[in-house]
Design a protein around this motif. Structure first.
Motif, PDB file in Angstrom:
ATOM      1  N   PRO A  70       0.847  -1.094  -0.287  1.00 44.09           N
ATOM      2  CA  PRO A  70       0.038  -0.369   0.247  1.00 44.09           C
ATOM      3  C   PRO A  70       1.112   1.291   0.082  1.00 44.09           C
ATOM      4  CG  PRO A  70       0.111  -1.306   2.035  1.00 44.09           C
ATOM      5  CD  PRO A  70       0.886  -2.061   1.128  1.00 44.09           C
ATOM      6  N   LEU A  71      -0.027   2.250  -0.318  1.00 43.87           N
ATOM      7  CA  LEU A  71       0.536   3.953  -0.591  1.00 43.87           C
ATOM      8  C   LEU A  71       1.137   3.831   1.158  1.00 43.87           C
ATOM      9  CD1 LEU A  71       1.658   6.546  -2.026  1.00 43.87           C
ATOM     10  CD2 LEU A  71      -0.618   7.569  -0.825  1.00 43.87           C
ATOM     11  N   ARG A  72       0.646   3.621   1.981  1.00 45.66           N
ATOM     12  CA  ARG A  72       1.674   3.585   3.056  1.00 45.66           C
ATOM     13  C   ARG A  72       1.243   2.434   4.521  1.00 45.66           C
ATOM     14  NH1 ARG A  72      -0.566   8.694   3.200  1.00 45.66           N
ATOM     15  NH2 ARG A  72      -1.791   8.067   3.915  1.00 45.66           N
ATOM     16  N   SER A  73       1.394   1.888   5.098  1.00 39.71           N
ATOM     17  CA  SER A  73       1.072   0.566   6.039  1.00 39.71           C
ATOM     18  C   SER A  73      -0.497   1.170   7.486  1.00 39.71           C
ATOM     19  CB  SER A  73       1.514   0.726   6.862  1.00 39.71           C
ATOM     20  OG  SER A  73       2.313   1.476   7.552  1.00 39.71           O
ATOM     21  N   GLU A  74      -0.469   2.492   6.859  1.00 39.84           N
ATOM     22  CA  GLU A  74      -2.031   2.932   8.137  1.00 39.84           C
ATOM     23  C   GLU A  74      -2.385   3.227   6.982  1.00 39.84           C
ATOM     24  OE1 GLU A  74       1.252   5.635   6.890  1.00 39.84           O
ATOM     25  OE2 GLU A  74       2.047   4.021   9.007  1.00 39.84           O
ATOM     26  N   VAL A  75      -2.925   2.944   5.530  1.00 41.07           N
ATOM     27  CA  VAL A  75      -4.084   3.555   4.821  1.00 41.07           C
ATOM     28  C   VAL A  75      -4.930   1.661   5.405  1.00 41.07           C
ATOM     29  CG1 VAL A  75      -2.893   5.405   3.833  1.00 41.07           C
ATOM     30  CG2 VAL A  75      -3.039   2.923   2.748  1.00 41.07           C
ATOM     31  N   ILE A  76      -4.342   1.057   5.042  1.00 42.84           N
ATOM     32  CA  ILE A  76      -5.070  -0.283   4.479  1.00 42.84           C
ATOM     33  C   ILE A  76      -5.155  -1.097   5.932  1.00 42.84           C
ATOM     34  CG2 ILE A  76      -4.359  -2.545   4.533  1.00 42.84           C
ATOM     35  CD1 ILE A  76      -5.484  -0.703   2.159  1.00 42.84           C
ATOM     36  N   ARG A  77      -6.182  -1.540   6.746  1.00 40.04           N
ATOM     37  CA  ARG A  77      -6.621  -2.501   7.863  1.00 40.04           C
ATOM     38  C   ARG A  77      -6.785  -3.802   7.323  1.00 40.04           C
ATOM     39  NH1 ARG A  77     -12.573  -0.979  10.196  1.00 40.04           N
ATOM     40  NH2 ARG A  77     -11.154   1.269   9.839  1.00 40.04           N
ATOM     41  N   GLU A  78      -6.477  -4.487   8.507  1.00 40.66           N
ATOM     42  CA  GLU A  78      -6.396  -6.451   7.939  1.00 40.66           C
ATOM     43  C   GLU A  78      -7.377  -6.954   9.518  1.00 40.66           C
ATOM     44  OE1 GLU A  78      -2.199  -7.449   6.842  1.00 40.66           O
ATOM     45  OE2 GLU A  78      -1.986  -6.122   5.365  1.00 40.66           O
ATOM     46  N   THR A  79      -7.697  -8.069   8.617  1.00 44.09           N
ATOM     47  CA  THR A  79      -8.640  -8.298   9.644  1.00 44.09           C
ATOM     48  C   THR A  79      -8.555 -10.345   9.202  1.00 44.09           C
ATOM     49  OG1 THR A  79     -10.518  -9.175  11.196  1.00 44.09           O
ATOM     50  CG2 THR A  79     -10.824  -8.607   8.248  1.00 44.09           C
ATOM     51  N   ARG A  80      -9.065 -11.163  10.091  1.00 39.36           N
ATOM     52  CA  ARG A  80      -8.789 -12.512   9.356  1.00 39.36           C
ATOM     53  C   ARG A  80      -9.987 -12.726   8.607  1.00 39.36           C
ATOM     54  NH1 ARG A  80      -6.837 -17.620  12.541  1.00 39.36           N
ATOM     55  NH2 ARG A  80      -8.638 -19.217  11.803  1.00 39.36           N
ATOM     56  N   ASP A  81     -10.378 -13.120   7.578  1.00 39.31           N
ATOM     57  CA  ASP A  81     -11.935 -13.313   6.814  1.00 39.31           C
ATOM     58  C   ASP A  81     -11.476 -14.901   6.794  1.00 39.31           C
ATOM     59  OD1 ASP A  81     -13.756 -13.897   5.642  1.00 39.31           O
ATOM     60  OD2 ASP A  81     -12.600 -12.716   4.237  1.00 39.31           O
ATOM     61  N   THR A  82     -12.580 -15.784   7.851  1.00 36.88           N
ATOM     62  CA  THR A  82     -13.016 -17.394   7.566  1.00 36.88           C
ATOM     63  C   THR A  82     -13.792 -17.221   7.272  1.00 36.88           C
ATOM     64  OG1 THR A  82     -14.338 -17.180   9.723  1.00 36.88           O
ATOM     65  CG2 THR A  82     -11.976 -17.561   9.777  1.00 36.88           C
ATOM     66  N   SER A  83     -14.381 -16.559   5.921  1.00 31.95           N
ATOM     67  CA  SER A  83     -15.853 -17.084   5.422  1.00 31.95           C
ATOM     68  C   SER A  83     -15.277 -18.058   4.085  1.00 31.95           C
ATOM     69  CB  SER A  83     -15.716 -15.668   5.108  1.00 31.95           C
ATOM     70  OG  SER A  83     -15.660 -14.740   3.545  1.00 31.95           O
ATOM     71  N   HIS A  84     -16.213 -18.172   3.400  1.00 31.05           N
ATOM     72  CA  HIS A  84     -15.973 -19.441   2.566  1.00 31.05           C
ATOM     73  C   HIS A  84     -15.542 -20.750   2.185  1.00 31.05           C
ATOM     74  CE1 HIS A  84     -18.758 -16.614   0.078  1.00 31.05           C
ATOM     75  NE2 HIS A  84     -17.795 -15.489   0.316  1.00 31.05           N
ATOM     76  N   GLY A  85     -15.371 -20.416   4.198  1.00 34.65           N
ATOM     77  CA  GLY A  85     -14.442 -22.351   4.274  1.00 34.65           C
ATOM     78  C   GLY A  85     -13.202 -22.448   3.829  1.00 34.65           C
ATOM     79  N   MET A  86     -12.537 -20.920   4.146  1.00 38.12           N
ATOM     80  CA  MET A  86     -11.185 -20.254   3.725  1.00 38.12           C
ATOM     81  C   MET A  86     -11.022 -19.567   5.159  1.00 38.12           C
ATOM     82  SD  MET A  86     -11.104 -19.163  -0.110  1.00 38.12           S
ATOM     83  CE  MET A  86     -12.815 -18.574  -0.387  1.00 38.12           C
ATOM     84  N   ILE A  87      -9.562 -19.702   4.912  1.00 33.90           N
ATOM     85  CA  ILE A  87      -8.887 -18.454   6.029  1.00 33.90           C
ATOM     86  C   ILE A  87      -7.767 -17.374   5.209  1.00 33.90           C
ATOM     87  CG2 ILE A  87      -7.561 -18.345   7.811  1.00 33.90           C
ATOM     88  CD1 ILE A  87      -8.135 -21.066   8.577  1.00 33.90           C
ATOM     89  N   ARG A  88      -8.407 -15.534   5.447  1.00 34.02           N
ATOM     90  CA  ARG A  88      -7.363 -15.535   4.705  1.00 34.02           C
ATOM     91  C   ARG A  88      -7.734 -14.029   5.086  1.00 34.02           C
ATOM     92  NH1 ARG A  88     -11.098 -14.934  -1.098  1.00 34.02           N
ATOM     93  NH2 ARG A  88     -13.220 -14.921   0.942  1.00 34.02           N
TER      94      ARG A  88
END
Length: 126
Positions: A70-88
């Protein structure tokens, strides 16, 4: 989305609303930016926050715009996604909470990351 005062259905296209507000995904190879190569900056379609520079974009062959950072790390928020039977790892705009896509550990150097982003969640500025 974080800002409940905005009526996102009136601001966004139906597809952008589905992706950004309901965590949907556009079909691969259909978005405006999957093969876009102009020089500039990609911004959040909802709040216009600058997110990615064009010089970090690469062709991952997946059908979505892909960036290695990303342009700067602060512009993106990340979270664990376990939808659709996957871990992303879901990525969102940190300013407004719009769903952008996911990040995967299979990108090129220098980061080894692939931010796989829906075109409808972005605008482009030269």
């Amino acid at each position: 989305m974080d800002d409940k005062t905005i009526d996102w259905r009136t601001k966004l296209t139906p597809e952008a609303f589905k992706v950004c507000c309901e965590k949907g995904t556009e079909r691969p190879f259909t978005g405006a930016f999957w093969d876009h190569s102009e020089v500039g900056t990609y911004h959040c379609v909802c709040c216009d926050t600058p997110l990615f520079r064009s010089d970090t974009k690469f062709d991952a062959g997946c059908g979505w715009p892909s960036f290695f950072e990303p342009l700067r790390s602060e512009v993106i928020r990340e979270t664990r996604d376990t939808s659709h039977g996957m871990i992303r790892v879901e990525v969102m705009c940190d300013s407004c909470g719009a769903h952008l896509g996911h990040v995967f550990p299979d990108g090129p150097p220098p980061t080894g990351l692939r931010y796989c982003i829906n075109s409808v969640s972005l605008t482009f500025h030269n």
